[in-house]
Write a protein that holds these residues in place. Sequence first.
Motif, PDB file in Angstrom:
ATOM      1  N   ILE A  13      47.507  49.086  36.412  1.00  0.00           N
ATOM      2  CA  ILE A  13      46.549  48.423  35.524  1.00  0.00           C
ATOM      3  C   ILE A  13      45.317  48.042  36.319  1.00  0.00           C
ATOM      4  O   ILE A  13      45.342  47.992  37.555  1.00  0.00           O
ATOM      5  CB  ILE A  13      47.142  47.163  34.861  1.00  0.00           C
ATOM      6  CG1 ILE A  13      47.535  46.124  35.921  1.00  0.00           C
ATOM      7  CG2 ILE A  13      48.322  47.520  33.975  1.00  0.00           C
ATOM      8  CD1 ILE A  13      47.937  44.784  35.349  1.00  0.00           C
ATOM      9  N   GLU A  14      44.248  47.743  35.591  1.00  0.00           N
ATOM     10  CA  GLU A  14      43.050  47.252  36.249  1.00  0.00           C
ATOM     11  C   GLU A  14      43.132  45.725  36.348  1.00  0.00           C
ATOM     12  O   GLU A  14      43.805  45.078  35.539  1.00  0.00           O
ATOM     13  CB  GLU A  14      41.812  47.667  35.461  1.00  0.00           C
ATOM     14  CG  GLU A  14      41.586  49.169  35.441  1.00  0.00           C
ATOM     15  CD  GLU A  14      40.312  49.556  34.717  1.00  0.00           C
ATOM     16  OE1 GLU A  14      39.911  50.735  34.830  1.00  0.00           O
ATOM     17  OE2 GLU A  14      39.730  48.695  34.036  1.00  0.00           O
ATOM     18  N   LYS A  15      42.432  45.198  37.344  1.00  0.00           N
ATOM     19  CA  LYS A  15      42.429  43.733  37.489  1.00  0.00           C
ATOM     20  C   LYS A  15      41.863  43.108  36.221  1.00  0.00           C
ATOM     21  O   LYS A  15      41.032  43.682  35.533  1.00  0.00           O
ATOM     22  CB  LYS A  15      41.637  43.310  38.716  1.00  0.00           C
ATOM     23  CG  LYS A  15      40.199  43.723  38.723  1.00  0.00           C
ATOM     24  CD  LYS A  15      39.544  43.303  40.046  1.00  0.00           C
ATOM     25  CE  LYS A  15      38.083  43.737  40.066  1.00  0.00           C
ATOM     26  NZ  LYS A  15      37.427  43.405  41.369  1.00  0.00           N
ATOM     27  N   ARG A  16      42.390  41.946  35.935  1.00  0.00           N
ATOM     28  CA  ARG A  16      42.061  41.146  34.748  1.00  0.00           C
ATOM     29  C   ARG A  16      42.781  41.625  33.499  1.00  0.00           C
ATOM     30  O   ARG A  16      42.706  40.953  32.465  1.00  0.00           O
ATOM     31  CB  ARG A  16      40.558  41.054  34.499  1.00  0.00           C
ATOM     32  CG  ARG A  16      39.822  40.247  35.560  1.00  0.00           C
ATOM     33  CD  ARG A  16      38.358  40.027  35.163  1.00  0.00           C
ATOM     34  NE  ARG A  16      37.595  41.263  35.251  1.00  0.00           N
ATOM     35  CZ  ARG A  16      37.043  41.709  36.355  1.00  0.00           C
ATOM     36  NH1 ARG A  16      37.171  41.054  37.492  1.00  0.00           N
ATOM     37  NH2 ARG A  16      36.348  42.838  36.353  1.00  0.00           N
ATOM     38  N   GLN A  17      43.494  42.763  33.576  1.00  0.00           N
ATOM     39  CA  GLN A  17      44.305  43.162  32.434  1.00  0.00           C
ATOM     40  C   GLN A  17      45.629  42.411  32.424  1.00  0.00           C
ATOM     41  O   GLN A  17      45.965  41.698  33.376  1.00  0.00           O
ATOM     42  CB  GLN A  17      44.567  44.684  32.482  1.00  0.00           C
ATOM     43  CG  GLN A  17      43.382  45.526  32.067  1.00  0.00           C
ATOM     44  CD  GLN A  17      43.739  46.998  31.949  1.00  0.00           C
ATOM     45  OE1 GLN A  17      44.542  47.523  32.735  1.00  0.00           O
ATOM     46  NE2 GLN A  17      43.145  47.685  30.979  1.00  0.00           N
ATOM     47  N   PRO A  81      45.617  36.885  33.582  1.00  0.00           N
ATOM     48  CA  PRO A  81      45.180  38.228  33.945  1.00  0.00           C
ATOM     49  C   PRO A  81      45.675  38.611  35.342  1.00  0.00           C
ATOM     50  O   PRO A  81      45.901  37.750  36.188  1.00  0.00           O
ATOM     51  CB  PRO A  81      43.653  38.069  33.966  1.00  0.00           C
ATOM     52  CG  PRO A  81      43.456  36.652  34.432  1.00  0.00           C
ATOM     53  CD  PRO A  81      44.613  35.863  33.892  1.00  0.00           C
ATOM     54  N   ALA A  82      45.821  39.886  35.570  1.00  0.00           N
ATOM     55  CA  ALA A  82      46.320  40.360  36.854  1.00  0.00           C
ATOM     56  C   ALA A  82      45.227  40.341  37.920  1.00  0.00           C
ATOM     57  O   ALA A  82      44.042  40.549  37.623  1.00  0.00           O
ATOM     58  CB  ALA A  82      46.886  41.767  36.711  1.00  0.00           C
ATOM     59  N   LYS A  83      45.640  40.093  39.157  1.00  0.00           N
ATOM     60  CA  LYS A  83      44.762  40.146  40.307  1.00  0.00           C
ATOM     61  C   LYS A  83      45.247  41.254  41.248  1.00  0.00           C
ATOM     62  O   LYS A  83      46.400  41.679  41.185  1.00  0.00           O
ATOM     63  CB  LYS A  83      44.748  38.816  41.051  1.00  0.00           C
ATOM     64  CG  LYS A  83      44.125  37.666  40.284  1.00  0.00           C
ATOM     65  CD  LYS A  83      44.053  36.422  41.161  1.00  0.00           C
ATOM     66  CE  LYS A  83      43.342  35.290  40.460  1.00  0.00           C
ATOM     67  NZ  LYS A  83      43.245  34.070  41.321  1.00  0.00           N
ATOM     68  N   LEU A  84      44.355  41.663  42.147  1.00  0.00           N
ATOM     69  CA  LEU A  84      44.714  42.725  43.090  1.00  0.00           C
ATOM     70  C   LEU A  84      45.963  42.353  43.895  1.00  0.00           C
ATOM     71  O   LEU A  84      46.818  43.208  44.173  1.00  0.00           O
ATOM     72  CB  LEU A  84      43.559  43.020  44.032  1.00  0.00           C
ATOM     73  CG  LEU A  84      42.284  43.587  43.398  1.00  0.00           C
ATOM     74  CD1 LEU A  84      41.190  43.747  44.462  1.00  0.00           C
ATOM     75  CD2 LEU A  84      42.547  44.923  42.710  1.00  0.00           C
ATOM     76  N   GLU A  85      46.063  41.071  44.262  1.00  0.00           N
ATOM     77  CA  GLU A  85      47.183  40.637  45.098  1.00  0.00           C
ATOM     78  C   GLU A  85      48.522  40.598  44.365  1.00  0.00           C
ATOM     79  O   GLU A  85      49.550  40.307  44.972  1.00  0.00           O
ATOM     80  CB  GLU A  85      46.905  39.265  45.723  1.00  0.00           C
ATOM     81  CG  GLU A  85      46.641  38.161  44.728  1.00  0.00           C
ATOM     82  CD  GLU A  85      45.151  37.887  44.556  1.00  0.00           C
ATOM     83  OE1 GLU A  85      44.351  38.861  44.594  1.00  0.00           O
ATOM     84  OE2 GLU A  85      44.793  36.713  44.384  1.00  0.00           O
TER      85      GLU A  85
END
Lengths: 115, 114
Positions: A13-17, A81-85
């Motif tokens: 997924i992309e970040k913030r998704q 939302p998702a973050k890179l980490e």
Amino acid sequence: EAGVAQSPRYKIIEKRQSVAFWCNPISGHATLYWYQQILGQGPKLLIQFQNNGVVDDSQLPKDRFSAERLKGVDSTLKIQPAKLEDSAVYLCASSLDRGVLGQTFFGQGTRLTVV
Amino acid sequence: AQTVTQSQPEMSVQEAETVTLSCTYDTSESDYYLFWYKQPPSRQMILVIRQEAYKQQNATENRFSVNFQKAAKSFSLKISDSQLGDAAMYFCAYLAGTASKLTFGTGTRLQVTL
């Protein structure tokens, strides 16, 4: 006996998704765990359920992570939302009861990649 | 807080030979349990062996055995007659007797060569 089932196996997924993972523990297991395993590290407990109640969520980033265990059986873990980490393998595990006497059984995990 | 340390990121062993993986831990508890888990590329954690702290006798499971040194807080895994299928990540884990969550080390990647 069937093992711990998890889906999906992979997710990008992309970040913030947002993303959700599903776990079906071994039938009759009262205790369910979600672990986060970052590459090169050992698994770290995010949340532990006893039936449908939360026993330990001290390491769950509650501003973005949530989890529920409906009717004390299946469980979902959500990141929003998702973050890179957050890129990691998310392992679900279950045991007959708390800890040792019942062995802890692990699923095959969901590998999440956040880009 | 309990910590588990695995100081060997990678180890290599020839088929049929013996290898020892190291693990140390830190705890103030007197009642606890120690485990070795194997994680193959499939990612599923598989219990290899466990040791109760109150037992003096070292645990053994077929080709797998441990050297449990309670005073030194050391818990090493010995794999005898290594097989290609033993190649995996190996994690040492700790469980306090009063708790139910596992604390894992950072793992040791074991390669088995012909």
